[in-house]
Write a protein that holds these residues in place. Structure first.
Motif, mmCIF file in Angstrom:
data_model
loop_
_atom_site.group_PDB
_atom_site.id
_atom_site.type_symbol
_atom_site.label_atom_id
_atom_site.label_comp_id
_atom_site.label_asym_id
_atom_site.label_seq_id
_atom_site.Cartn_x
_atom_site.Cartn_y
_atom_site.Cartn_z
ATOM 1 N N PRO A 14 -3.628 11.116 18.812
ATOM 2 C CA PRO A 14 -4.315 11.347 17.547
ATOM 3 C C PRO A 14 -3.353 11.709 16.411
ATOM 4 N N ASP A 15 -2.160 12.175 16.774
ATOM 5 C CA ASP A 15 -1.205 12.549 15.738
ATOM 6 C C ASP A 15 -0.273 11.404 15.362
ATOM 7 N N ALA A 16 -0.476 10.257 16.011
ATOM 8 C CA ALA A 16 0.386 9.110 15.724
ATOM 9 C C ALA A 16 0.237 8.728 14.254
ATOM 10 N N GLY A 71 -7.583 11.839 13.642
ATOM 11 C CA GLY A 71 -7.311 10.758 14.581
ATOM 12 C C GLY A 71 -8.564 10.305 15.304
ATOM 13 N N LEU A 89 -11.117 8.647 12.780
ATOM 14 C CA LEU A 89 -10.666 7.342 12.328
ATOM 15 C C LEU A 89 -10.746 6.323 13.470
ATOM 16 N N LEU A 120 -0.400 6.689 10.915
ATOM 17 C CA LEU A 120 -1.441 5.702 10.660
ATOM 18 C C LEU A 120 -0.822 4.315 10.589
ATOM 19 N N ASP A 121 -1.478 3.364 11.215
ATOM 20 C CA ASP A 121 -0.975 1.994 11.102
ATOM 21 C C ASP A 121 -1.688 1.285 9.949
ATOM 22 N N GLU A 122 -1.394 0.004 9.832
ATOM 23 C CA GLU A 122 -1.890 -0.735 8.674
ATOM 24 C C GLU A 122 -3.416 -0.787 8.643
ATOM 25 N N ILE A 123 -4.017 -0.953 9.818
ATOM 26 C CA ILE A 123 -5.487 -1.029 9.862
ATOM 27 C C ILE A 123 -6.100 0.308 9.450
ATOM 28 N N ASP A 124 -5.518 1.401 9.949
ATOM 29 C CA ASP A 124 -6.016 2.728 9.561
ATOM 30 C C ASP A 124 -5.967 2.908 8.047
ATOM 31 N N LEU A 125 -4.821 2.537 7.468
ATOM 32 C CA LEU A 125 -4.650 2.718 6.016
ATOM 33 C C LEU A 125 -5.626 1.839 5.240
ATOM 34 N N ALA A 126 -5.852 0.623 5.759
ATOM 35 C CA ALA A 126 -6.805 -0.274 5.089
ATOM 36 C C ALA A 126 -8.208 0.330 5.154
ATOM 37 N N ARG A 175 0.833 -1.198 0.000
ATOM 38 C CA ARG A 175 0.000 0.000 0.000
ATOM 39 C C ARG A 175 0.872 1.254 0.000
#
Lengths: 198, 161
Positions: free
Chosen positions: B4-6, A179, A182, B8-14, A6
């Motif tokens: 909240p500023d961390a 954040g 999401l 994005l991990d893989e789940i977020d991107l998915a 991705r």
């Protein structure tokens, strides 16, 4: 798709856009058409989230590209290009919205066609089970979240300046809002057994 | 999620990929939008003033009952372009135009279906111009300014005739 795939997909897209922009600035119109294809969905959704009906949204997007022609030589990076296009689309949308509102005051009913930009499309139209689940949870988010995520999802890198412009939100609040929105959506989806099963 | 500023991990991107894909199905740009834009921006000059569509009306069925007239108004900063499009019995269109403020200027009509150069008409002193025998399809008007003052041409978006 894996996270690596991705990420490299997004990187490749950004690199392609940069190269197209360079060629378009040199007068290559086919490169400019490629830029149009790449960024049209983003501009379309910006116009739609500004509350414009479909036909007016298409007009606004077209006007934005025509306006770009005489500015192209000033725009040097893909980030600057995206920001300029999004800002112009938002301003044009605002202009058209004011015109429709004006006509509505004159007894014309144009404004009645101003749909909620989140269309109430029939869920049965969604063939993909995952889309149906997502739509159900997405619809439960506050409008601000729906608008923000819809735009953020179209931008390859977390470019807060662009998103802030698109949504008329203070730049500093984009990150935290994204954040929160999401996290909320993710929480709902992960709690849904149907989502985890797909 | 704590920060909240961390990144994005893989789940977020998915999830974001799915959000993108969902909206491309629920509310896609109209078919042909890319082509309409490609046609509109295929201009030789970039010294342009864009005339925005202000009004697009279908005026009844015409006085003679057979003619339907569509009127369109485009506003640029320095010029308003009005056109009335009538479909004639032969299936072709007659396009009557007015420029305001009135000025004798060269008007070009680009038609996607035409392979040759743009059609040309000259607006008279009262700003009127006409194109005969125009086919249906994507088209665009370009008004060339005479000498003196600004050199920018005034251009409309592409319109479906």
């Amino acid at each position: 798709m894996s996270a690596d795939a991705r990420a490299s997909d997004r990187t490749a897209r950004a690199a392609r856009l940069a190269s197209c922009l360079e060629r378009a600035r040199g007068g290559d119109r086919s490169a400019l058409h490629e830029v149009v294809r790449e960024l049209n969905p983003l501009l379309w959704h910006v116009a739609r989230t500004q509350g414009l009906p479909g036909e007016e949204s298409a007009d606004v997007v077209q006007t934005t590209w025509l306006e770009l022609l005489r500015r192209l030589h000033d725009i040097r990076s893909p980030e600057a290009l995206t920001a300029w296009l999004v800002t112009t689309t938002r301003r044009e949308s605002w202009r058209v919205r004011e015109r429709l509102r004006h006509r509505a005051n004159d007894g014309d009913h144009a404004l009645e066609t101003l749909a909620d930009p989140d269309p109430g499309a029939d869920e049965r139209l969604l063939a993909d089970e995952r889309h149906r689940i997502l739509r159900r949870h997405f619809a439960r988010l506050p409008k601000r979240c729906r608008t923000l995520l819809r735009i953020v999802a179209l931008i390859d890198r977390p470019d807060y300046a662009v998103v802030a412009e698109a949504l008329e939100m203070p730049r500093g609040s984009i990150g935290p809002t994204r954040g929160r929105c999401l996290a909320k959506l993710r929480e709902m989806l992960l709690a849904d057994a149907a989502w985890s099963a797909t | 999620m704590t920060d909240p500023d961390a990144p994005l991990d893989e789940i977020d991107l998915a999830i974001l990929d799915q959000v993108r894909s969902l909206h491309s199905v629920l509310d896609p740009p109209p078919a042909g939008l890319d082509e309409r834009i490609a046609f509109a921006i295929a201009l030789e000059t970039v010294d342009l003033e864009v005339a925005r569509l202000q009004e697009d009306l279908l005026v009844g069925s015409g006085a003679r009952g057979t003619e339907r007239i569509r009127t369109m108004t485009f506003d640029a900063e320095s010029l308003t372009i009005m056109i009335a499009i009538a479909e004639l019995p032969d299936g072709l269109l007659r396009l009557d135009g007015w420029l305001a403020p009135a000025a004798a200027m060269r008007v070009e009509l680009r038609v996607a279906a035409d392979t040759g150069p743009a059609r040309v008409a000259f607006a008279d002193e009262s700003g009127r111009f006409v194109f005969h025998g125009v086919g249906h399809g994507l088209a665009q008007l370009l008004v060339r300014r005479g000498s003196g003052g600004s050199t920018a041409s005034i251009v409309t978006p592409s319109l479906m005739l």
